[in-house]
Design a protein around this motif. Sequence first.
Motif, PDB file in Angstrom:
ATOM      1  N   SER A  52       0.828  -1.212   0.000  1.00  0.00           N
ATOM      2  CA  SER A  52       0.000   0.000   0.000  1.00  0.00           C
ATOM      3  C   SER A  52       0.858   1.256   0.000  1.00  0.00           C
ATOM      4  O   SER A  52       0.442   2.311  -0.506  1.00  0.00           O
ATOM      5  N   GLY A  53       2.071   1.158   0.559  1.00  0.00           N
ATOM      6  CA  GLY A  53       2.950   2.322   0.610  1.00  0.00           C
ATOM      7  C   GLY A  53       3.699   2.572  -0.684  1.00  0.00           C
ATOM      8  O   GLY A  53       4.004   3.718  -1.022  1.00  0.00           O
ATOM      9  N   ILE A  54       3.985   1.506  -1.422  1.00  0.00           N
ATOM     10  CA  ILE A  54       4.773   1.631  -2.651  1.00  0.00           C
ATOM     11  C   ILE A  54       3.915   2.002  -3.848  1.00  0.00           C
ATOM     12  O   ILE A  54       4.263   2.892  -4.634  1.00  0.00           O
ATOM     13  N   PHE A  55       2.780   1.334  -4.000  1.00  0.00           N
ATOM     14  CA  PHE A  55       1.968   1.507  -5.207  1.00  0.00           C
ATOM     15  C   PHE A  55       0.846   2.508  -4.960  1.00  0.00           C
ATOM     16  O   PHE A  55      -0.163   2.188  -4.319  1.00  0.00           O
ATOM     17  N   ARG A  56       1.039   3.712  -5.478  1.00  0.00           N
ATOM     18  CA  ARG A  56       0.063   4.780  -5.280  1.00  0.00           C
ATOM     19  C   ARG A  56      -1.042   4.757  -6.335  1.00  0.00           C
ATOM     20  O   ARG A  56      -2.150   5.198  -6.090  1.00  0.00           O
ATOM     21  N   ASN A  57      -0.694   4.264  -7.528  1.00  0.00           N
ATOM     22  CA  ASN A  57      -1.693   4.178  -8.588  1.00  0.00           C
ATOM     23  C   ASN A  57      -2.765   3.168  -8.186  1.00  0.00           C
ATOM     24  O   ASN A  57      -2.458   2.032  -7.831  1.00  0.00           O
ATOM     25  N   ALA A  58      -4.034   3.586  -8.255  1.00  0.00           N
ATOM     26  CA  ALA A  58      -5.132   2.753  -7.761  1.00  0.00           C
ATOM     27  C   ALA A  58      -5.225   1.419  -8.495  1.00  0.00           C
ATOM     28  O   ALA A  58      -5.383   0.366  -7.872  1.00  0.00           O
ATOM     29  N   LEU A  64      -2.876  -0.153 -10.326  1.00  0.00           N
ATOM     30  CA  LEU A  64      -1.689  -0.977 -10.073  1.00  0.00           C
ATOM     31  C   LEU A  64      -1.718  -1.538  -8.662  1.00  0.00           C
ATOM     32  O   LEU A  64      -1.378  -2.704  -8.438  1.00  0.00           O
ATOM     33  N   TYR A  65      -2.146  -0.711  -7.709  1.00  0.00           N
ATOM     34  CA  TYR A  65      -2.246  -1.174  -6.325  1.00  0.00           C
ATOM     35  C   TYR A  65      -3.223  -2.338  -6.216  1.00  0.00           C
ATOM     36  O   TYR A  65      -2.943  -3.324  -5.524  1.00  0.00           O
ATOM     37  N   TYR A  66      -4.357  -2.234  -6.913  1.00  0.00           N
ATOM     38  CA  TYR A  66      -5.359  -3.301  -6.854  1.00  0.00           C
ATOM     39  C   TYR A  66      -4.785  -4.610  -7.381  1.00  0.00           C
ATOM     40  O   TYR A  66      -4.961  -5.673  -6.761  1.00  0.00           O
ATOM     41  N   VAL A  67      -4.058  -4.558  -8.496  1.00  0.00           N
ATOM     42  CA  VAL A  67      -3.495  -5.769  -9.097  1.00  0.00           C
ATOM     43  C   VAL A  67      -2.459  -6.393  -8.177  1.00  0.00           C
ATOM     44  O   VAL A  67      -2.517  -7.596  -7.875  1.00  0.00           O
ATOM     45  N   ILE A  68      -1.502  -5.579  -7.711  1.00  0.00           N
ATOM     46  CA  ILE A  68      -0.437  -6.100  -6.854  1.00  0.00           C
ATOM     47  C   ILE A  68      -1.004  -6.579  -5.523  1.00  0.00           C
ATOM     48  O   ILE A  68      -0.611  -7.631  -4.999  1.00  0.00           O
ATOM     49  N   SER A  69      -1.935  -5.820  -4.961  1.00  0.00           N
ATOM     50  CA  SER A  69      -2.544  -6.191  -3.683  1.00  0.00           C
ATOM     51  C   SER A  69      -3.310  -7.499  -3.795  1.00  0.00           C
ATOM     52  O   SER A  69      -3.248  -8.354  -2.895  1.00  0.00           O
ATOM     53  N   THR A  70      -4.031  -7.676  -4.898  1.00  0.00           N
ATOM     54  CA  THR A  70      -4.794  -8.912  -5.109  1.00  0.00           C
ATOM     55  C   THR A  70      -3.864 -10.113  -5.218  1.00  0.00           C
ATOM     56  O   THR A  70      -4.117 -11.175  -4.631  1.00  0.00           O
ATOM     57  N   LEU A  71      -2.757  -9.945  -5.958  1.00  0.00           N
ATOM     58  CA  LEU A  71      -1.779 -11.025  -6.093  1.00  0.00           C
ATOM     59  C   LEU A  71      -1.140 -11.360  -4.745  1.00  0.00           C
ATOM     60  O   LEU A  71      -1.008 -12.535  -4.383  1.00  0.00           O
ATOM     61  N   ALA A  72      -0.748 -10.321  -4.018  1.00  0.00           N
ATOM     62  CA  ALA A  72      -0.107 -10.530  -2.715  1.00  0.00           C
ATOM     63  C   ALA A  72      -1.055 -11.217  -1.742  1.00  0.00           C
ATOM     64  O   ALA A  72      -0.671 -12.152  -1.025  1.00  0.00           O
ATOM     65  N   THR A  73      -2.302 -10.777  -1.737  1.00  0.00           N
ATOM     66  CA  THR A  73      -3.299 -11.378  -0.840  1.00  0.00           C
ATOM     67  C   THR A  73      -3.564 -12.829  -1.199  1.00  0.00           C
ATOM     68  O   THR A  73      -3.724 -13.679  -0.327  1.00  0.00           O
ATOM     69  N   ALA A  74      -3.593 -13.115  -2.507  1.00  0.00           N
ATOM     70  CA  ALA A  74      -3.825 -14.493  -2.957  1.00  0.00           C
ATOM     71  C   ALA A  74      -2.715 -15.419  -2.460  1.00  0.00           C
ATOM     72  O   ALA A  74      -2.989 -16.505  -1.927  1.00  0.00           O
ATOM     73  N   PHE A  75      -1.471 -14.995  -2.615  1.00  0.00           N
ATOM     74  CA  PHE A  75      -0.337 -15.831  -2.212  1.00  0.00           C
ATOM     75  C   PHE A  75      -0.234 -15.959  -0.692  1.00  0.00           C
ATOM     76  O   PHE A  75      -0.117 -17.073  -0.160  1.00  0.00           O
ATOM     77  N   THR A  76      -0.278 -14.837   0.014  1.00  0.00           N
ATOM     78  CA  THR A  76      -0.159 -14.899   1.480  1.00  0.00           C
ATOM     79  C   THR A  76      -1.332 -15.648   2.091  1.00  0.00           C
ATOM     80  O   THR A  76      -1.174 -16.386   3.068  1.00  0.00           O
ATOM     81  N   GLY A  77      -2.519 -15.486   1.486  1.00  0.00           N
ATOM     82  CA  GLY A  77      -3.697 -16.176   1.996  1.00  0.00           C
ATOM     83  C   GLY A  77      -3.577 -17.680   1.906  1.00  0.00           C
ATOM     84  O   GLY A  77      -3.987 -18.406   2.826  1.00  0.00           O
ATOM     85  N   VAL A  78      -2.995 -18.177   0.836  1.00  0.00           N
ATOM     86  CA  VAL A  78      -2.839 -19.628   0.668  1.00  0.00           C
ATOM     87  C   VAL A  78      -1.869 -20.190   1.700  1.00  0.00           C
ATOM     88  O   VAL A  78      -2.145 -21.213   2.335  1.00  0.00           O
ATOM     89  N   PHE A  79      -0.743 -19.522   1.884  1.00  0.00           N
ATOM     90  CA  PHE A  79       0.264 -20.024   2.824  1.00  0.00           C
ATOM     91  C   PHE A  79      -0.226 -19.969   4.274  1.00  0.00           C
ATOM     92  O   PHE A  79       0.007 -20.901   5.048  1.00  0.00           O
TER      93      PHE A  79
END
Length: 211
Positions: free
Chosen positions: A37-43, A45-60
């Motif tokens: 959330s601190g790095i990606f200010r573009n809405a 781009l933030y949504y895409v990266i955040s969704t990917l990060a949440t998907a991976f961390t959520g599985v583990f």
Amino acid sequence: MRSRSEVKKDAKRKLNAYWNIPVVVTIAVFLIESIVSGIFRNASLYYVISTLATAFTGVFTTMLFLRIAKNDNLEKVTFSWMNIPSEKLIKCVVYSLIMALGTTLIQYVGEWVGPLAGFLLAIFVAVLEVYLSFSVLIILDTDVPILNAIKASMDLIEGRFWDVVIFSLSFIPWFLLGVVTFGIGLVWIFPYFGISFANYYLELKYNKQLR
């Protein structure tokens, strides 16, 4: 079948036995989300990266919570409990991304069709999410294809929809407590909820097999 309080009490027992690993993992997940959330200010781009990060961390984290829920003998918990075969990982991430995309599309549609239709779509999404809430757990537990996991989740929740909803809502006071403590309490509450939910899944699965 055990009661809701018994399932949660058992989850708390398993978490308290070796709380350090789940707490450290939860802190790491919170840090990753904060960094994204601190790095990606573009809405967008933030949504895409955040969704990917949440998907991976959520599985583990779900894998860790599932294994802790199965830890009836209170064996020592290690970081290796988060290890996931690549095929399972891919299926879970793909499922999570499809769900995130589908939910976003429905929300966009809801904004265009008017307040009433949008409200009905929101209810539909909420109901669907409840019926599919065990899908990732099922993939990690049984390694079935995505469509089979979806069907199995719906089968488990059939006839117990409100039980699952009430079980989830029963954690609201805990999460409010986490907010009151400025988020500090959430590093314990988050794994407590995750382990309890995995415990509940195992309870429903076991009960279903007995019938």
